[in-house]
Enzyme design. Structure first.
Site, PDB file in Angstrom:
ATOM      1  N   ARG A   1      25.802  29.544  52.573  1.00  0.00           N
ATOM      2  CA  ARG A   1      25.844  28.235  52.898  1.00  0.00           C
ATOM      3  C   ARG A   1      26.194  28.284  54.462  1.00  0.00           C
ATOM      4  O   ARG A   1      27.643  28.022  54.674  1.00  0.00           O
ATOM      5  CB  ARG A   1      26.620  27.441  52.537  1.00  0.00           C
ATOM      6  CG  ARG A   1      25.830  26.830  50.265  1.00  0.00           C
ATOM      7  CD  ARG A   1      25.392  26.081  50.977  1.00  0.00           C
ATOM      8  NE  ARG A   1      24.843  25.461  49.797  1.00  0.00           N
ATOM      9  CZ  ARG A   1      23.587  26.299  48.360  1.00  0.00           C
ATOM     10  NH1 ARG A   1      22.953  27.247  49.903  1.00  0.00           N
ATOM     11  NH2 ARG A   1      23.155  24.992  47.842  1.00  0.00           N
TER      12      ARG A   1
ATOM     13  N   SER B   1      26.537  19.598  45.859  1.00  0.00           N
ATOM     14  CA  SER B   1      27.530  20.757  45.332  1.00  0.00           C
ATOM     15  C   SER B   1      28.632  20.265  46.792  1.00  0.00           C
ATOM     16  O   SER B   1      28.351  20.406  47.324  1.00  0.00           O
ATOM     17  CB  SER B   1      27.385  22.207  45.373  1.00  0.00           C
ATOM     18  OG  SER B   1      26.309  22.753  44.961  1.00  0.00           O
TER      19      SER B   1
ATOM     20  N   GLU C   1      32.472  22.823  50.477  1.00  0.00           N
ATOM     21  CA  GLU C   1      31.181  23.087  51.237  1.00  0.00           C
ATOM     22  C   GLU C   1      30.935  21.734  51.976  1.00  0.00           C
ATOM     23  O   GLU C   1      30.072  22.048  53.144  1.00  0.00           O
ATOM     24  CB  GLU C   1      30.305  22.864  49.763  1.00  0.00           C
ATOM     25  CG  GLU C   1      28.937  23.752  50.393  1.00  0.00           C
ATOM     26  CD  GLU C   1      27.684  23.411  50.583  1.00  0.00           C
ATOM     27  OE1 GLU C   1      27.210  22.778  50.812  1.00  0.00           O
ATOM     28  OE2 GLU C   1      26.916  23.133  49.231  1.00  0.00           O
TER      29      GLU C   1
HETATM   30  N1  EPU Z   1      27.757  26.117  35.365  1.00  0.00           N
HETATM   31  C1  EPU Z   1      28.596  25.312  34.183  1.00  0.00           C
HETATM   32  N2  EPU Z   1      29.295  23.855  34.688  1.00  0.00           N
HETATM   33  C2  EPU Z   1      28.413  22.924  35.245  1.00  0.00           C
HETATM   34  C3  EPU Z   1      27.417  23.658  36.189  1.00  0.00           C
HETATM   35  C4  EPU Z   1      27.288  25.019  36.115  1.00  0.00           C
HETATM   36  O1  EPU Z   1      29.377  26.116  33.645  1.00  0.00           O
HETATM   37  O2  EPU Z   1      28.882  22.219  35.129  1.00  0.00           O
HETATM   38  C5  EPU Z   1      27.389  26.812  35.762  1.00  0.00           C
HETATM   39  C6  EPU Z   1      26.958  27.620  34.320  1.00  0.00           C
HETATM   40  O3  EPU Z   1      27.098  28.872  33.691  1.00  0.00           O
HETATM   41  C7  EPU Z   1      25.618  27.467  35.294  1.00  0.00           C
HETATM   42  C8  EPU Z   1      26.041  28.819  36.265  1.00  0.00           C
HETATM   43  O4  EPU Z   1      26.986  26.907  36.586  1.00  0.00           O
HETATM   44  O5  EPU Z   1      23.918  28.751  35.108  1.00  0.00           O
HETATM   45  C9  EPU Z   1      25.029  28.177  37.631  1.00  0.00           C
HETATM   46  O6  EPU Z   1      24.395  26.523  37.721  1.00  0.00           O
HETATM   47  P1  EPU Z   1      23.226  25.784  38.699  1.00  0.00           P
HETATM   48  O7  EPU Z   1      22.115  26.817  38.537  1.00  0.00           O
HETATM   49  O8  EPU Z   1      22.965  24.284  38.489  1.00  0.00           O
HETATM   50  O9  EPU Z   1      23.894  26.367  39.700  1.00  0.00           O
HETATM   51  P2  EPU Z   1      25.229  25.604  40.888  1.00  0.00           P
HETATM   52  O10 EPU Z   1      25.230  27.284  41.341  1.00  0.00           O
HETATM   53  O11 EPU Z   1      26.124  25.584  40.188  1.00  0.00           O
HETATM   54  C10 EPU Z   1      24.301  26.587  43.165  1.00  0.00           C
HETATM   55  C11 EPU Z   1      23.828  25.568  44.489  1.00  0.00           C
HETATM   56  C12 EPU Z   1      22.674  24.243  44.244  1.00  0.00           C
HETATM   57  C13 EPU Z   1      21.135  24.212  43.752  1.00  0.00           C
HETATM   58  C14 EPU Z   1      21.575  25.303  42.746  1.00  0.00           C
HETATM   59  C15 EPU Z   1      20.280  26.052  42.320  1.00  0.00           C
HETATM   60  C16 EPU Z   1      25.438  25.788  45.390  1.00  0.00           C
HETATM   61  C17 EPU Z   1      26.958  25.640  46.354  1.00  0.00           C
HETATM   62  N3  EPU Z   1      25.167  25.063  45.202  1.00  0.00           N
HETATM   63  O12 EPU Z   1      24.576  25.116  42.542  1.00  0.00           O
HETATM   64  O13 EPU Z   1      22.583  23.646  45.566  1.00  0.00           O
HETATM   65  O14 EPU Z   1      20.223  23.251  43.964  1.00  0.00           O
HETATM   66  O15 EPU Z   1      22.483  26.579  43.073  1.00  0.00           O
HETATM   67  O16 EPU Z   1      20.424  26.554  42.755  1.00  0.00           O
HETATM   68  O17 EPU Z   1      26.143  27.227  45.801  1.00  0.00           O
HETATM   69  C18 EPU Z   1      24.144  21.524  46.845  1.00  0.00           C
HETATM   70  O18 EPU Z   1      24.186  22.724  47.533  1.00  0.00           O
HETATM   71  O19 EPU Z   1      24.320  20.827  47.475  1.00  0.00           O
HETATM   72  C19 EPU Z   1      23.336  21.874  45.586  1.00  0.00           C
HETATM   73  C20 EPU Z   1      23.203  20.695  44.823  1.00  0.00           C
END
Ligand code: EPU
Length: 338
Positions: free
Chosen positions: A164, A238, A334
């Site tokens: 990012r 995010s 972010e």
């Molecule tokens: N999780 C929780 N609770 C929640 C949400 C997430 O416990 O309410 C934990 C779970 O362990 C889950 C992990 O977080 O397995 C990862 O969650 P997710 O796959 O939804 O991904 P993220 O790390 O929260 C990132 C990006 C997203 C992107 C997803 C999928 C960032 C800041 N965000 O989210 O990007 O879609 O991975 O690859 O890196 C964005 O930048 O706007 C965005 C949506």
């Protein structure tokens, strides 16, 4: 070029918050952009380039010239028997652009389906999802240097992409991205299904040998189930970055919170901010007009449609304070704060 005064920016930010720009213009080509910059210089106004407005939070009115980039066009050049260079003008909607590539069977961007925003802002924060970032298919981009007024081309190396992050993010306001070129595959695709949720979504669809079209479908379905549609509920995806902490700090947290997830990043650990926020009691919580999304705590929403940018900002500050207090981790926003 037509300059308007005192214009509401509510239609131009996906949070849907009210903020006014003292001057506003929409531009469709480079000469119009140069004229807009001339106007700003003449009137000593700061300039704010606006794309899809999907990663911005207005906490105040903008006392300057807001420039909505609406340059359109997609072109392609075949480079060898398996690669095509596809160029999108800054004002092209990102998802429509990705979909047009997927339809033509050009591979490389399918994991990035349904990300809100425009093509021109994609390099700014090296948008990424489901194991792919734009840097993986990026060839170069054309930018306008607002200080010298020269057109420049940035290669992959010049952009210094990180998680990012990019050269442009570190030099905010200095460059306006005009078009972005990707190097995509035409038949021998490199499919990225390393993300568990993609594999399980494909299994649900009974697909064992996925095409890039199947991957795009899976990603769209996952995003629709987890993330709020900004056309319905104001949000900017995010709100925070996933923090990266030293392995020793992670071990300490792991002994106290055995369930805490963490992913190796070179010699440090990336922790999902969504987990930290959920386990700080903030998931689905609403204060006034603002809440975190019930299915993904990392996304802050304009729950009633009436939130102000200041309310959203203060809400995010409370989350930062709780996570710091409980886990000793400083979350970083972010979203661009104006
Ligand atoms: N999780 C929780 N609770 C929640 C949400 C997430 O416990 O309410 C934990 C779970 O362990 C889950 C992990 O977080 O397995 C990862 O969650 P997710 O796959 O939804 O991904 P993220 O790390 O929260 C990132 C990006 C997203 C992107 C997803 C999928 C960032 C800041 N965000 O989210 O990007 O879609 O991975 O690859 O890196 C964005 O930048 O706007 C965005 C949506």
């Amino acid at each position: 070029m037509h300059i308007e005064k005192n214009i509401s920016l509510k239609p131009y930010n996906t949070f849907g918050v009210e903020a006014k720009a003292s001057f506003f213009t929409q531009i469709e080509n480079i000469p119009q952009l140069q004229q807009a910059l001339d106007f700003a210089t003449e009137h000593k106004l700061p300039v704010l380039a606006l794309g899809g407005g999907s990663n911005i939070l207005f906490t105040r009115d903008f006392d300057g010239l807001a420039v909505l980039l609406r340059m359109k066009g997609i072109t392609e050049t075949f480079v060898d028997d398996n690669h095509v260079l596809v160029t999108a003008s800054a004002g092209e909607n990102w998802h429509q652009f990705v979909s047009s590539c997927v339809e033509k069977n050009y591979g490389g961007l399918e994991n990035l389906s349904l990300i809100p925003g425009n093509a021109g802002t994609a390099p700014m924060q090296n948008i990424g999802a489901y194991g792919t970032e734009i840097k993986d298919a990026f060839a170069h981009c054309k930018v306008l240097n607002t200080e010298t007024r020269e057109l420049e081309t940035f290669t992959l190396e010049d952009c210094c992409f990180g998680y990012r992050d990019s050269f442009f993010k570190k030099h905010k306001g200095k460059y306006i991205i005009l078009e972005v070129t990707f190097r995509l595959t035409t038949h021998n695709h490199h499919l990225n299904t390393e993300y568990g949720v993609i594999r399980s979504e494909l299994a649900k669809m009974n697909i064992t040998e996925p095409t890039i079209q199947d991957i795009a479908k899976a990603v769209i379905s996952i995003r629709q189930s987890k993330l709020p549609d900004p056309k319905v509920t104001g949000n900017a995806g995010s709100f925070f970055k996933n923090p990266v902490i030293p392995a020793t700090q992670f071990e300490g947290l792991k002994s106290k919170y055995p369930d805490i997830p963490g992913y190796m990043q070179h010699d440090a650990i990336k922790i999902p901010a969504g987990w930290l926020i959920e386990h700080s009691g903030w998931k689905g919580k609403q204060i006034g007009n603002v809440a975190t999304h019930a299915h993904q705590a990392l996304v802050i929403i304009n729950a009633t449609g009436n939130a102000t940018g200041r309310e959203i900002y203060d809400f995010s500050g409370q989350i930062i304070d709780t996570v710091r207090y409980l886990y000793g981790i400083q979350l970083e926003r972010e979203v661009n704060i104006i």
